[in-house]
Scaffold this motif. Structure first.
Motif, PDB file in Angstrom:
ATOM      1  N   CYS A 294      37.595  37.443  32.388  1.00  0.00           N
ATOM      2  CA  CYS A 294      36.753  36.355  32.896  1.00  0.00           C
ATOM      3  C   CYS A 294      35.596  36.217  31.905  1.00  0.00           C
ATOM      4  O   CYS A 294      35.014  37.228  31.502  1.00  0.00           O
ATOM      5  CB  CYS A 294      36.231  36.702  34.288  1.00  0.00           C
TER       6      CYS A 294
ATOM      7  N   HIS B 188      32.679  35.477  32.348  1.00  0.00           N
ATOM      8  CA  HIS B 188      31.413  35.943  32.920  1.00  0.00           C
ATOM      9  C   HIS B 188      31.444  37.420  33.290  1.00  0.00           C
ATOM     10  O   HIS B 188      30.440  38.110  33.178  1.00  0.00           O
ATOM     11  CB  HIS B 188      31.056  35.119  34.163  1.00  0.00           C
ATOM     12  N   CYS B 189      32.588  37.895  33.773  1.00  0.00           N
ATOM     13  CA  CYS B 189      32.651  39.247  34.355  1.00  0.00           C
ATOM     14  C   CYS B 189      33.421  40.239  33.482  1.00  0.00           C
ATOM     15  O   CYS B 189      33.488  41.417  33.824  1.00  0.00           O
ATOM     16  CB  CYS B 189      33.296  39.207  35.731  1.00  0.00           C
TER      17      CYS B 189
ATOM     18  N   HIS C 157      38.125  32.738  39.896  1.00  0.00           N
ATOM     19  CA  HIS C 157      37.725  34.143  40.081  1.00  0.00           C
ATOM     20  C   HIS C 157      37.183  34.322  41.503  1.00  0.00           C
ATOM     21  O   HIS C 157      35.985  34.518  41.728  1.00  0.00           O
ATOM     22  CB  HIS C 157      36.711  34.556  39.018  1.00  0.00           C
TER      23      HIS C 157
ATOM     24  N   CYS D 195      32.968  36.090  40.330  1.00  0.00           N
ATOM     25  CA  CYS D 195      31.862  35.142  40.161  1.00  0.00           C
ATOM     26  C   CYS D 195      32.153  33.783  40.803  1.00  0.00           C
ATOM     27  O   CYS D 195      31.291  32.914  40.833  1.00  0.00           O
ATOM     28  CB  CYS D 195      31.581  34.957  38.671  1.00  0.00           C
TER      29      CYS D 195
HETATM   30 ZN   LIG Z   1      34.163  36.101  36.951  1.00  0.00          ZN
END
Ligand SMILES: [Zn+2]
Ligand SMILES: Cc1cc2nc3c(=O)[nH]c(=O)nc-3n(C[C@H](O)[C@H](O)[C@H](O)COP(=O)(O)OP(=O)(O)OC[C@H]3O[C@@H](n4cnc5c(N)ncnc54)[C@H](O)[C@@H]3O)c2cc1C
Lengths: 92, 416
Positions: free
Chosen positions: A7, A9-10, A57, A61
């Motif tokens: 991901c 972001h993660c 996701h 997030c």
């Molecule tokens: Zn994420």
């Protein structure tokens, strides 16, 4: 793809955290012909090899992401936030 | 050679040295009346019925791998005709009737075993849905029984009836449903078709479709060009790839489904049972292994192998239904690639190209359909008109708005 999905972001996260929508297609304009909508809703290239698809996701997030994934090897080549896709590209 | 108890005995006494091979390994001719792409269950059944019922014997089945290497040898062998919608129900019942006479018809032991298929329900709403389904089946002349908790308990006392989240209230039973030895279906149809003159060409991959003025003249293959009057596609899982060779884009995505088999156990589960609350179903093979599976992995795939997340999920759902499963060791797991269509129902139809026919979109339920699909596809190819029970499986139904969506999921193939 083993059991981890990147991901943006993660980072690498377990596949179970995601919901898979499928082909990241270009949405026709609201007033487009019925045949364009038919193509968008029902027809698929279904390629062997590189494929762009929407994943959500859900247990992370909660962002929509676009994965570039190979349908034969399952390897993920790229992952980006769906909003980074130019809006024009996603909507026309 | 006709197989019989006598031939088994005689060959046994002779040390099994004199069995002839079940089908020939012919070289491809330069031209056929009909070429079928895909030597899975559906392609072979189509060839068999073309030759046997419709008198068309100048036929080749082209298989890129070996017969039985695709889904026909990878499925969990369940047959049933417990469908709800009018477009589906009579077709699957035709298929069930063909299963009932199949072994006599093609003189091969396919171990057709009508051991019953039970779908569990866990809530009042689910019971009502199954009542409706059962009544619909009975109106179509198909057997269905709604069982209460006590009746299910008598059959399968080891289920987790008092599961805190999903207590078992009963089940919908189709006694005529059951299992069939999947490889034997492929072999039986292959042998039956071959003995009537059909050429089964293995290790022959179709790599292109030759079109002249909008008409198919033949196929390019890994063994060279082969001409035909009619081309019939039955390439389950790879339908999009093959159709694309003729410029067609299909309402299909390819997805992977996994299945599992456990170590051999003493007789434990005598029918097929599906969990109404999670993604799990199970039966026990005659060898004793539990054969089970769940849902799709959920992403497009051509890899014939799945993901560990699904393995874990299936195991959890299985244990929720049958706690004793926690002690069972899994021997093998595998995956198969299936055509998931946009409404979860199949396509048996002509295409915009006038001598190109399409059999596709069987999702995870195409094994039970094998005899019906072969018969109806052969009917369409031979007569030019759909067999009446398969008349709804049209390619253009998506455009016309006549979807056959058993699950009501809409155009989301990974949810069907
Ligand atoms: Zn994420
Ligand atoms: C794990 C799993 C469990 C299942 N369980 C059940 C079940 O319990 N009950 C049920 O009803 N259904 C079940 N199914 C679905 C069922 O197996 C399929 O819908 C059905 O077998 C598809 O038809 P087929 O037998 O013709 O497919 P296949 O056997 O896959 O035949 C297609 C053939 O086409 C060949 N081919 C592809 N491309 C080319 C080419 N270019 N040139 C030449 N040949 C080509 C392939 O090699 C393949 O052999 C299951 C499927 C899977 C994967």
């Amino acid at each position: 793809m083993a059991s981890l999905v990147p991901c943006p972001h993660c980072g690498q996260r377990p596949k179970e955290e995601f919901t898979i929508k499928g082909a990241a297609l270009t949405r026709p304009a609201a007033g487009a012909d019925a045949s364009d909508w038919f193509d968008y809703v029902y027809l698929r290239d279904n390629p062997r090899g590189a494929y762009e698809e929407y994943w959500h996701h859900t247990s992370g997030c909660r962002r929509w992401i676009v994965l570039t994934r190979d349908t034969v090897t399952h390897e993920v080549a790229a992952s980006r936030d769906a909003a980074d896709r130019p809006r024009s590209e996603a909507r026309t | 050679m006709r197989y019989s108890a006598f031939s088994v005995l005689l060959n046994g006494l002779r040390g099994n040295r004199n069995w002839a091979s079940a089908w020939r390994q012919p070289e491809a001719k330069s031209h056929y009346d009909v070429i079928i792409v895909g030597g899975g269950g559906h392609g072979l059944a189509t060839a068999y019925y073309l030759a046997k019922e419709f008198g068309i014997t100048n036929v080749a089945v082209l298989e890129k791998n070996y017969v039985g290497s695709g889904n026909v040898g990878r499925n969990t062998t369940i047959i049933r005709s417990n469908y709800l919608l009018p477009g589906n129900n009579p077709f699957y019942e035709l298929s069930m009737k063909l299963w009932e006479g199949l072994e006599q018809d093609f003189n091969f032991n396919a171990m057709v075993s009508q051991r019953g298929v039970l779908n569990l329900y866990h809530s009042d709403a689910q019971r009502d849905a199954y009542t409706r389904r059962g009544n619909t089946m009975r109106l179509h002349g198909v057997d269905a029984e709604l069982l209460n908790r006590e009746a299910v308990h008598k059959m399968l006392p080891f289920l987790d009836f008092d599961n805190a989240r999903f207590p078992i209230q009963g089940g919908l039973l189709q006694r005529r449903g059951g299992t069939v030895r999947h490889d034997a279906v492929a072999w039986g149809y292959a042998r039956g078709a071959d003995s009537r003159g059909v050429d089964i060409i293995q290790n022959c991959e179709v790599t292109g479709i030759r079109l002249e003025t909008g008409h198919v003249t033949g196929v390019e293959t890994s063994r060279g060009f082969i001409g035909c009057n009619t081309l019939a596609l039955a390439a389950a899982g790879n339908s999009s790839q093959v159709a694309e060779m003729a410029g067609l884009k299909l309402p299909i995505e390819s997805h992977v489904l996994q299945a599992f088999v456990s170590e051999g156990l003493k007789p434990f589960i005598d029918g097929v049972v599906t969990f109404g609350a999670g993604h799990f179903y199970v039966s026990q093979s005659d060898k004793g292994g539990l054969v089970f599976g769940g849902d799709l992995d959920g992403y497009n795939s051509y890899a014939q192998r799945g993901n560990l997340a699904t393995v874990e999920h299936v195991a959890e759902a299985g244990k929720a239904m049958i706690p004793a499963l926690s002690r069972v060791r899994v021997l093998r797991s595998w995956g198969g690639i299936m055509d998931m269509s946009m409404d979860g129902s199949p396509i048996i139809d002509r295409t915009p190209i006038d001598n190109l026919y399409l059999n596709a979109g069987w999702c995870y339920g195409g094994f039970k359909a094998t005899p019906g699909s072969g018969y109806c596809f052969a009917h369409l190819i031979a007569r030019g008109t759909p067999q009446e029970t398969a008349a709804a499986f049209r390619l253009d139904r998506f455009q016309r708005g006549y979807l056959i969506d058993e699950k009501g999921q809409g155009a989301q193939p990974n949810l069907h």
